[in-house]
Design an enzyme around this catalytic site. Structure first.
Site, PDB file in Angstrom:
ATOM      1  N   ARG A  15       0.800  -1.224   0.000  1.00 37.41           N
ATOM      2  CA  ARG A  15       0.000   0.000   0.000  1.00 37.41           C
ATOM      3  C   ARG A  15       0.838   1.282   0.000  1.00 37.41           C
ATOM      4  O   ARG A  15       0.314   2.373  -0.232  1.00 37.41           O
ATOM      5  CB  ARG A  15      -0.947  -0.005   1.206  1.00 37.41           C
ATOM      6  N   GLY A  77       2.647 -14.723   7.089  1.00 36.54           N
ATOM      7  CA  GLY A  77       1.993 -14.246   8.297  1.00 36.54           C
ATOM      8  C   GLY A  77       2.961 -13.922   9.419  1.00 36.54           C
ATOM      9  O   GLY A  77       4.145 -14.284   9.390  1.00 36.54           O
ATOM     10  N   TYR A 365      31.978  34.068  -5.127  1.00 37.39           N
ATOM     11  CA  TYR A 365      32.150  32.614  -5.078  1.00 37.39           C
ATOM     12  C   TYR A 365      33.550  32.298  -4.581  1.00 37.39           C
ATOM     13  O   TYR A 365      34.552  32.753  -5.162  1.00 37.39           O
ATOM     14  CB  TYR A 365      31.949  31.979  -6.460  1.00 37.39           C
ATOM     15  N   ALA A 379      32.716  42.878  -3.709  1.00 41.11           N
ATOM     16  CA  ALA A 379      31.586  42.325  -4.444  1.00 41.11           C
ATOM     17  C   ALA A 379      32.012  41.786  -5.805  1.00 41.11           C
ATOM     18  O   ALA A 379      32.825  42.383  -6.499  1.00 41.11           O
ATOM     19  CB  ALA A 379      30.522  43.399  -4.632  1.00 41.11           C
ATOM     20  N   ASN A 385      38.289  27.886  -9.775  1.00 40.11           N
ATOM     21  CA  ASN A 385      38.975  26.704  -9.245  1.00 40.11           C
ATOM     22  C   ASN A 385      38.883  25.473 -10.133  1.00 40.11           C
ATOM     23  O   ASN A 385      39.483  24.449  -9.824  1.00 40.11           O
ATOM     24  CB  ASN A 385      38.412  26.359  -7.858  1.00 40.11           C
ATOM     25  N   TYR A 386      38.174  25.560 -11.269  1.00 35.31           N
ATOM     26  CA  TYR A 386      37.915  24.365 -12.069  1.00 35.31           C
ATOM     27  C   TYR A 386      38.173  24.654 -13.537  1.00 35.31           C
ATOM     28  O   TYR A 386      37.642  25.620 -14.100  1.00 35.31           O
ATOM     29  CB  TYR A 386      36.450  23.947 -11.854  1.00 35.31           C
TER      30      TYR A 386
END
Length: 459
Positions: A15, A77, A365, A379, A385-386
């Protein structure tokens, strides 16, 4: 005498309309099976046997190292399920709890009370029962004048008098261990379902003149068995209220507890303030006097004292004393914000450590960076980093000022007291006390604006 426990967790739970075994659906952050196991642990069982069947390996992995297991390859059962524990328990002196793995609201205190009642009344079996305002659909507990249980009558078999009985069977039982397994040898499948019913052993005990009792739960909510998504939502609601009440009694303020969602393993210090629509998940901990405002979501976050988190998301990170986060900041896994750091609106920090009193006020970031103390991020600063294949670190010393709209292309190290001029693209290491300027030279073209279509002279 020793206590033992059998947890029934072999069923599919049709159910629930789910590929996941029923007992693995979660309530307040952990599976129903884990809730039941924690309640069982309160009675300090010498041995716990969990009966597994549907997706047995998946169920077993949740309690690995915490329980013995027995396989019920066919679901025939409840009586048949308990039979599967015979090899582990038969012949042992003591009492055995039989409990379903889909009863997440049961408490350890209630199970201990059940044991005390069973032992003090010298019962061969004790049924855990509850008083239901609306008992329709439940098995009724029929007692004699001495309070002993004569039988359990199912709804479809009850006469008019029996239907008026409000004491219902919860499906949790305590048995004399030896007598349980002896009686199980005498039950059969002579019923409409063609199954072995555990309740048949109650009749066997009564026919033998043995004493069967019933212990009534103080709180009906604990009796809830979850068979579908509606009952799962009910269990979640009850558990949330229980969790929130616990924290409020320990000195935590909620502005709207009905709209606050806290997992069972969350810890919160006194004098903390939790506003509405806050979600605290996993093993999050929050220190004293910390404020978490509307809409914040924390998962496995370690938050110290006197922190203010404003409508922000923090995952698997450490936040030290006096830090302010948000609004709309995202602190991603593996980050550490040292004392008195400020991370402001629309700032994302991932896998980075920010030293004491460092500030990143907005639109920034910071990824895979190790940042010293008293650093200011202007700001629009980005640590790049990638490169599409690998991630590289950025190391920033103490007292560094990073001007607005700076781009730092890792791997880069910036020495103490250095300054990165606004708008710079930094690709090389910056020595201590240096000023780095990495921007294109500005050239003004006198009168050129008059050639553009938007200029007033063109209209």
């Amino acid at each position: 005498m020793a206590n033992y426990a059998i947890i029934l967790a072999a069923g599919k739970g049709t159910r629930m309309k789910s590929d996941l075994p029923k007992v693995l659906h979660k309530v307040a952050g952990i599976t129903m099976l884990e809730h039941v196991k924690r309640a069982v642990d309160a009675m300090e069982p010498a041995k716990t046997v969990t009966i597994v069947g549907h997706k047995a390996e998946l169920v077993q992995s949740v309690l690995e190292g915490q329980s013995d297991f027995a396989l019920q390859s066919e679901q025939l059962g409840t009586g048949h399920a308990v039979m599967m524990a015979e090899a582990a328990l038969a012949g042992l002196e003591g009492q055995t709890l039989v409990i379903a793995g889909d009863t997440p609201l049961i408490t350890g205190e209630s199970l201990k009370n059940l044991i005390n009642f069973h032992v003090s009344h010298k019962n061969v079996a004790t049924i855990l029962t509850a008083q239901a305002d609306n008992p329709f659909g439940y098995g009724r507990i029929i007692r004699n004048a001495d309070g002993e249980v004569i039988k359990i009558v199912e709804q479809k078999d009850a006469n008019d008098f029996e239907k008026q009985v409000k004491e219902i069977n919860t499906g949790t039982y305590l048995f004399d261990n030896k007598r349980l397994f002896e009686a199980l040898k005498d039950i059969n499948t002579d019923n409409a379902q063609g199954e072995y019913y555990l309740t048949d052993v109650i009749s066997i005990f009564r026919q033998a003149g043995e004493k069967v009792g019933a212990y009534i739960l103080r709180d009906f909510d604990e009796s809830l068995g979850v068979n579908d998504r509606i009952a799962l939502a009910t269990a979640e609601s009850v558990m949330r209220k229980r969790i929130n009440a616990y924290h409020m009694l320990n000195g935590v303020t909620f502005t709207n507890p009905e709209a606050t969602y806290i997992d069972v393993d969350v810890e919160i210090g006194a004098e903390a303030l939790i506003e509405a629509n806050v979600v605290l998940k996993g093993k999050t901990s929050i220190g004293e006097r910390t404020v978490v405002t509307n809409g914040s979501r924390l998962r496995d976050a370690q938050i110290a004292a006197d922190v203010v988190i404003t409508n922000s998301d923090i995952e698997e990170s450490i936040v030290e004393n006096g830090v302010t986060v948000g609004p709309y900041a995202h602190i991603r896994p593996g980050s550490v914000l040292k004392k008195d750091v400020h991370v402001g609106n629309f700032v994302e920090v991932k896998g980075s450590t920010l030293g004491e009193n460092t500030k990143a006020g907005h639109l920034t970031y910071i990824g895979n960076a190790t940042v010293g103390s008293n650093v200011n991020f202007g700001a629009g600063t980005i640590t790049v980093n990638y490169d599409g294949q690998n991630k590289y670190p950025t190391i920033v010393g103490n007292n560094v000022f990073i001007g607005s709209n700076s781009t730092i292309i890792a791997p880069v190290e910036v020495g103490d007291n250095a300054l990165l001029a606004a708008g710079s693209v930094t690709t090389k290491n910056v020595p201590a006390d240096a000023v780095a300027i990495g921007r294109c030279r500005q050239e003004n073209k006198e009168g050129y604006a008059k050639r553009l279509p938007h200029h007033p002279d063109k209209k």
